[in-house]
Design an enzyme around this catalytic site. Structure first.
Site, PDB file in Angstrom:
ATOM      1  N   TYR A  46      -2.320  -1.138  10.410  1.00 49.08           N
ATOM      2  CA  TYR A  46      -1.928  -1.665   9.174  1.00 49.08           C
ATOM      3  C   TYR A  46      -1.054  -1.112   8.765  1.00 49.08           C
ATOM      4  O   TYR A  46      -0.179  -1.368   7.427  1.00 49.08           O
ATOM      5  CB  TYR A  46      -3.672  -0.789   8.420  1.00 49.08           C
ATOM      6  CG  TYR A  46      -3.746  -0.560   6.934  1.00 49.08           C
ATOM      7  CD1 TYR A  46      -3.949  -1.904   6.357  1.00 49.08           C
ATOM      8  CD2 TYR A  46      -3.114   0.248   6.187  1.00 49.08           C
ATOM      9  CE1 TYR A  46      -4.199  -2.706   4.651  1.00 49.08           C
ATOM     10  CE2 TYR A  46      -3.195  -0.232   4.515  1.00 49.08           C
ATOM     11  CZ  TYR A  46      -3.604  -0.833   4.228  1.00 49.08           C
ATOM     12  OH  TYR A  46      -3.861  -1.326   2.536  1.00 49.08           O
TER      13      TYR A  46
ATOM     14  N   SER B  30       0.927  -1.082  -0.167  1.00 50.16           N
ATOM     15  CA  SER B  30      -0.237   0.329   0.233  1.00 50.16           C
ATOM     16  C   SER B  30       0.803   0.895  -0.176  1.00 50.16           C
ATOM     17  O   SER B  30       1.892   1.072   0.559  1.00 50.16           O
ATOM     18  CB  SER B  30      -0.809   0.126   1.481  1.00 50.16           C
ATOM     19  OG  SER B  30      -0.935   0.975   1.033  1.00 50.16           O
TER      20      SER B  30
END
Length: 268
Positions: free
Chosen positions: A161, A148
């Site tokens: 995350y 990401s």
């Protein structure tokens, strides 16, 4: 002719029931790869398998599996009954949003198990297959780990995350180097926010930092990287996301954390 040519090989895609995973499966099938699609939602997998068989005439195996289980990688290997895998797309993952002090501990552990533990275990389980396949035919084998743009800096209110995706990026780049001489194509795909179910799971649109793309655009970026003669160790999808990722290295870490924290503020 494309540099990445998986015709006649078998590819695993995790998190294939929607979003990036389903799009990876479609593109691999379009290039002639047989598929093993993995996710928890068996009905979604069955519908995708029917679509791919009808449209591309490839073999598709569905494996409903909870990747947070510690035996997930060996369970998947057992389900394949001796099939040799040439491409692995570690796409499964999810995020949570909110201050860590209020987070559900079990859910945070599950996030680490899916985003990190399962990815490492699956890579370790199937990397020998991928390397062997790469040696048989140039450009036929790949490892794609979905990270990401959150991997490039700490992400307040998505602390776990962001940390898991930083791990995925670092791990993937190291494996890229270790397998350079084998011909295996390895990259960490780093998308920004995209029009998928991710934010439904995170339960907050404030988790989005960066320019939105479609799943098709993100996966096209991944295939463009795989089609390069020298696939890069990491691939950021979207021009503004690439600019953002590059700029982080020139700004003091404290300022970066404050800026990302302000962007991610909002009600849970």
């Amino acid at each position: 002719m494309t540099e990445f040519d998986p015709r006649g090989t078998t590819a695993i895609v995790t998190g294939a029931s929607s979003g990036f995973g389903a799009e990876f499966a479609r593109r691999l099938a379009a290039r002639g790869a047989d598929l093993v699609v993995v996710a928890r939602r068996a009905d979604r997998l069955a519908a995708l398998a029917d679509e791919l068989r009808a449209r591309h005439g490839v073999a598709v195996t569905t494996v409903p599996l909870d990747l947070s289980l510690p035996t997930a990688a060996t369970d998947l290997r057992d389900a394949l009954d001796g099939v040799t895998v040439s491409t692995l797309v570690n796409n499964a993952g999810f995020g949570t949003h909110g201050d860590f002090i209020r987070a559900d501990a079990a859910r945070e552990r599950e996030q680490i198990e899916v985003n990190v533990q399962a990815l490492v275990a699956l890579t370790h389980e199937f990397l020998p297959d991928l390397v062997a396949s790469a040696g048989l035919r140039a450009g036929s084998a790949a490892l794609v780990n979905v990270a990401s743009n959150a991997a490039f800096q700490p992400v307040p209110r998505m602390a776990v995350y962001g940390a898991t995706k930083a791990f995925v990026l670092s791990f993937s780049e190291a494996v890229w180097y270790e397998t350079l001489a084998t011909g295996l194509k390895v990259t960490a795909l780093c998308p920004g926010p995209a029009s998928t179910e991710f934010f439904d799971v995170a339960k907050n649109q404030d988790a989005a930092v960066g320019a939105f793309e479609t799943a098709e655009q993100v996966v096209q970026t991944a295939f463009a990287a795989l089609d390069r003669r020298r696939t890069p160790p990491s691939t950021v999808s979207g021009l503004m996301n690439r600019v953002q990722a590059a700029a982080v290295g020139f700004v003091p870490r404290g300022l970066v954390v404050r800026a990302v924290g302000r962007l991610g503020q909002g009600d849970d």
